[in-house]
Design an enzyme around this catalytic site. Structure first.
Site, PDB file in Angstrom:
ATOM      1  N   LYS A 153       0.861  -1.189   0.000  1.00 13.93           N
ATOM      2  CA  LYS A 153       0.000   0.000   0.000  1.00 13.93           C
ATOM      3  C   LYS A 153       0.898   1.240   0.000  1.00 13.93           C
ATOM      4  CE  LYS A 153      -4.283   1.130   2.424  1.00 13.93           C
ATOM      5  NZ  LYS A 153      -4.855   1.091   3.761  1.00 13.93           N
TER       6      LYS A 153
HETATM    7  C1  E4P Z   1      -7.988   2.370   3.601  1.00 12.91           C
HETATM    8  O1  E4P Z   1      -7.437   1.373   3.172  1.00 12.91           O
HETATM    9  C2  E4P Z   1      -7.767   2.941   4.920  1.00 12.91           C
HETATM   10  O2  E4P Z   1      -7.112   1.998   5.723  1.00 12.91           O
HETATM   11  C3  E4P Z   1      -9.027   3.272   5.655  1.00 12.91           C
HETATM   12  O3  E4P Z   1     -10.194   2.927   4.939  1.00 12.91           O
HETATM   13  C4  E4P Z   1      -9.037   4.628   6.264  1.00 12.91           C
HETATM   14  O4  E4P Z   1     -10.241   4.832   6.938  1.00 12.91           O
HETATM   15  P1  E4P Z   1     -10.472   5.944   8.056  1.00 12.91           P
HETATM   16  O5  E4P Z   1     -10.808   7.213   7.362  1.00 12.91           O
HETATM   17  O6  E4P Z   1     -11.623   5.417   8.852  1.00 12.91           O
HETATM   18  O7  E4P Z   1      -9.204   6.037   8.845  1.00 12.91           O
END
Ligand code: E4P
Length: 226
Positions: free
Chosen positions: A87
């Site tokens: 990622k």
């Molecule tokens: C995406 O892969 C992120 O890990 C995640 O969806 C972020 O979400 P949040 O805005 O609840 O931190």
């Protein structure tokens, strides 16, 4: 639409996996920090997730900030398990890193995407997954789902010459807070929603289901007591 779980918590991943609905896992540095894990435990923790979800894509996020360091860390993470997806946050450094990793057959999930142009650049660079965030727009009084709709339409208008045989690039609806986000993402044709366990449980519930179940139970009692 496929469901991923957005957590680094092993118990949550095990439980969601036992439901038989899981197609992948996404993690990020904040979600890992929430488990109480330390740097030294990070790689083994990712390996554990990969073992629980054998064969399913598991996103492990790089914290590197230069292209070279992202490529190096990406290679290291990808070597942990065959189902690791690297990622990377969308930025100037991560586009060439994504391009390089994709050319080596390493799958990248481009994260922190908030606009259609960002998503199109991620797709062109060779991202296997693109993660537009919804809830964080809502948090600042904007309409996250409107931005998601733009990303889905724009990205799906084209092919990119990477990951075609796997049906990529796939759009992961991220920063999901509610079942409404899930419904709307599915109606738009987003490929995946990555959902925190709490929100996933909410997707399972409906007050009319509870009410229906209670009345079936009550009526069945009458039958069995007669
Ligand atoms: C995406 O892969 C992120 O890990 C995640 O969806 C972020 O979400 P949040 O805005 O609840 O931190």
């Amino acid at each position: 639409m496929k469901f991923f779980i957005d957590t680094a918590d092993l118990d949550e991943i095990r439980e969601a996996a036992s439901w038989g609905v899981l197609s992948g896992v996404t993690t990020n540095p904040s979600l890992y920090a929430k488990t109480g894990g330390k740097l030294v435990d990070f790689d083994p923790h990712m390996v554990k997730i990969c073992q629980i979800c054998e064969g399913l894509p598991v996103s492990a996020e790089s914290t590197a900030s230069t292209t070279e360091a992202m490529v190096e860390e990406g290679r290291r993470l990808a070597a942990l398990a065959p189902n690791i997806v690297v990622k990377l946050p969308i930025c100037e450094a991560s586009l060439p890193a994504t391009h390089q990793l994709a050319s080596e057959g390493i799958r990248v999930n481009m994260t922190l995407v908030f606009s259609a142009p960002q998503a199109l650049l991620a797709a062109r660079a060779g991202a296997r997954y693109i993660s537009p965030f919804v809830g964080r727009f809502d948090d600042i009084g904007d309409e996250g789902l409107d931005h998601l709709a733009e990303v889905v339409t724009a990205v799906k208008n084209y092919t990119y010459g990477y990951w075609d045989e796997e049906g990529g690039p796939e759009i992961i609806t991220a920063s999901v807070r509610t079942p409404h986000h899930v419904t709307q993402a599915a109606l738009m044709g987003a490929d995946i929603a990555t959902v925190p366990f709490g929100a996933l449980k909410k997707c399972l519930k409906h007050p009319l289901t509870d009410q229906g179940l209670a009345s079936f139970e009550a009526d069945w009692k009458k039958v069995t007591q007669a």
